[in-house]
Design a protein around this motif. Structure first.
Motif, PDB file in Angstrom:
ATOM      1  N   LEU A  50       4.496  52.298 -15.542  1.00  0.00           N
ATOM      2  CA  LEU A  50       3.384  51.587 -14.925  1.00  0.00           C
ATOM      3  C   LEU A  50       2.303  51.259 -15.947  1.00  0.00           C
ATOM      4  N   GLY A 192      -1.708  45.858  -6.743  1.00  0.00           N
ATOM      5  CA  GLY A 192      -1.713  47.242  -7.205  1.00  0.00           C
ATOM      6  C   GLY A 192      -1.339  48.225  -6.119  1.00  0.00           C
ATOM      7  N   LEU A 193      -1.853  48.025  -4.906  1.00  0.00           N
ATOM      8  CA  LEU A 193      -1.550  48.944  -3.806  1.00  0.00           C
ATOM      9  C   LEU A 193      -0.093  48.811  -3.355  1.00  0.00           C
ATOM     10  N   SER A 195       2.391  47.892  -5.286  1.00  0.00           N
ATOM     11  CA  SER A 195       3.195  48.509  -6.342  1.00  0.00           C
ATOM     12  C   SER A 195       3.144  50.027  -6.258  1.00  0.00           C
ATOM     13  N   THR A 196       1.986  50.576  -5.872  1.00  0.00           N
ATOM     14  CA  THR A 196       1.879  52.021  -5.703  1.00  0.00           C
ATOM     15  C   THR A 196       2.878  52.520  -4.668  1.00  0.00           C
ATOM     16  N   LEU A 200       6.297  54.776  -5.362  1.00  0.00           N
ATOM     17  CA  LEU A 200       6.347  56.082  -4.717  1.00  0.00           C
ATOM     18  C   LEU A 200       7.589  56.226  -3.843  1.00  0.00           C
ATOM     19  N   TYR A 314      -0.835  46.894 -12.083  1.00  0.00           N
ATOM     20  CA  TYR A 314       0.013  48.029 -12.454  1.00  0.00           C
ATOM     21  C   TYR A 314      -0.811  49.233 -12.905  1.00  0.00           C
ATOM     22  N   ALA A 317      -1.751  50.898  -9.786  1.00  0.00           N
ATOM     23  CA  ALA A 317      -0.587  51.635  -9.280  1.00  0.00           C
ATOM     24  C   ALA A 317      -0.375  52.925 -10.060  1.00  0.00           C
ATOM     25  N   GLY A 320      -2.654  55.454  -8.700  1.00  0.00           N
ATOM     26  CA  GLY A 320      -2.202  55.873  -7.377  1.00  0.00           C
ATOM     27  C   GLY A 320      -1.037  56.835  -7.440  1.00  0.00           C
ATOM     28  N   VAL A 321      -0.063  56.538  -8.292  1.00  0.00           N
ATOM     29  CA  VAL A 321       1.101  57.407  -8.431  1.00  0.00           C
ATOM     30  C   VAL A 321       0.697  58.765  -8.982  1.00  0.00           C
ATOM     31  N   CYS A 324      -1.135  60.828  -6.237  1.00  0.00           N
ATOM     32  CA  CYS A 324      -0.209  61.389  -5.250  1.00  0.00           C
ATOM     33  C   CYS A 324       0.618  62.516  -5.853  1.00  0.00           C
ATOM     34  N   VAL A 344      -3.356  54.135   1.520  1.00  0.00           N
ATOM     35  CA  VAL A 344      -3.038  53.027   0.605  1.00  0.00           C
ATOM     36  C   VAL A 344      -2.513  51.826   1.383  1.00  0.00           C
TER      37      VAL A 344
END
Length: 382
Positions: A50, A192-193, A195-196, A200, A314, A317, A320-321, A324, A344
């Motif tokens: 990412l 971005g959201l 892709s997150t 995931l 990205y 993302a 975000g990854v 989490c 998200v």
């Protein structure tokens, strides 16, 4: 444009797009069997794609302005071939460096493709096909040979694409730089959201199901089902994006399957694992929507739009990854991370509404990239 020319154009885009994901999905599928990847290296390998794809997207306009669009795609493909072959020839350093270079090459190719595809479903379908192939073919190759062969074989796919592109004639005019940054904040956040959630689902689905008591073979098959369900969506959604009048309704419709799947994984993951897998796979149509939207807007904008949306998207993302993953590590359960994924998805709907309902003034730029119509020469962009 003749039917034959359209077919060739579609195939060129499809062959290029196939190479946007196998470097990542094959790595995830083979990670438990990679002998040189310890816990730390494995954690870095999950987050690295990412970040590298985001940084590579920013560099694309600079590279394009210096070597031209056609050579930019060629450089990306050559870099992809060398990195995919080189990362399996040594230890953890080579694996990390090769993966980083592969993702940088993918970023350049992925930033250029929206300008070339101009809304063609071959772009998103090729991306989905490559994602599925990387996840499904790699484990079989690992069992029949080794992880080095299973990862290295994807260099041949990139080599085929490079040869196809070299035989695609055409002179490109580089797009002029935009007079101002395209006002694409909402679209960038939306990308971005989405892709997150996508990354995931690809990375977590088997682990969530296995921790809930689902047998490993069933959990792996559920991931295969999820990826397979995404394929028809990657083909159909570009057409819906062009035809639906109420784009906000389409945004909500594409997010709903993921809401259902994630809610099922949160409340009763072992009760209906096949249903949750099918729902999350169907939700991948949201990625096709945002990529098609970027591609269509690039008809009237510069390369900077694609670079900004994918570069910053990205990076969002990546955060975000990591967030989490930290929640899962700190709590030891999937409940809190899955609640964050639902948040998200709410943000995905809100940002999508903002992206499609706000009219923006496109900067004055050159026409979109395309191949000249010279005899039977194929045209890129359908």
């Amino acid at each position: 444009m003749s039917r034959a020319t359209s077919t060739v154009s579609t195939l060129v885009i499809f062959v290029l797009a196939i190479n946007l994901r196998p470097a990542v999905t094959s790595l995830g599928a083979a990670l438990p069997d990679i002998s040189v990847a310890g816990n730390l290296v494995g954690a870095v390998l999950v987050a690295l794609p990412l970040w590298a794809i985001g940084l590579g997207g920013w560099a694309t306009p600079w590279l394009c302005s210096r070597v031209g669009p056609h050579r930019t795609v060629s450089v990306a493909l050559v870099g992809l071939v060398l990195s995919l072959a080189g990362r399996v020839l040594g230890g953890p350093v080579e694996l990390l460096a090769g993966t980083a270079l592969a993702c940088l090459s993918i970023a350049v190719l992925g930033t250029m493709l929206p300008l070339l595809a101009q809304g063609s479903a071959a772009f998103t379908f090729g991306l989905g096909f490559g994602s599925t192939a990387g996840a499904l073919v790699t484990p079989t190759a690992v069992m029949s040979s080794s992880w080095r062969v299973a990862l290295g074989v994807w260099a041949t796919t990139a080599l085929v694409a490079q040869q196809v592109w070299q035989r695609t004639p055409g002179e490109f005019g580089s797009p002029r730089a935009a007079t101002g940054a395209p006002p694409a904040t909402a679209l960038t956040i939306h990308f971005g959201l989405i892709s997150t959630v996508t990354f995931l689902v690809m990375g977590w689905l088997p682990g969530i199901l296995r921790d809930a008591g689902v047998p490993p073979t069933t959990a792996g098959a559920c991931l295969a089902l999820s990826m397979a369900m995404g394929l028809p969506m990657m083909w159909l959604v570009p057409g819906w994006t062009r035809r639906w009048r109420n784009q906000t309704l389409l945004v909500v419709a594409l997010a709903t399957p993921n809401v259902i799947g994630v809610t099922g994984l949160l409340l009763a993951p072992a009760a209906a694992p096949w249903l949750w897998a099918a729902a999350t796979g169907t939700g991948m149509g949201a990625l096709a929507f945002v990529l098609t939207t970027v591609s269509l807007r690039c008809k009237d904008s510069s390369l900077s739009l694609s670079a900004v949306v994918q570069g910053f998207g990205y990076l969002i993302a990546g955060f975000g990854v990591l967030a989490c993953g930290w929640l899962h590590t700190s709590t030891g359960t999937w409940q809190t991370p899955l609640l964050l994924v639902l948040a998200v998805l709410l943000g995905q709907i809100l940002s999508g509404h903002a992206a499609v309902s706000r009219r923006t003034t496109a900067p004055l730029v050159a026409p979109p990239l395309s191949l000249p119509r010279q005899g039977d020469a194929p045209e890129v962009g359908v």
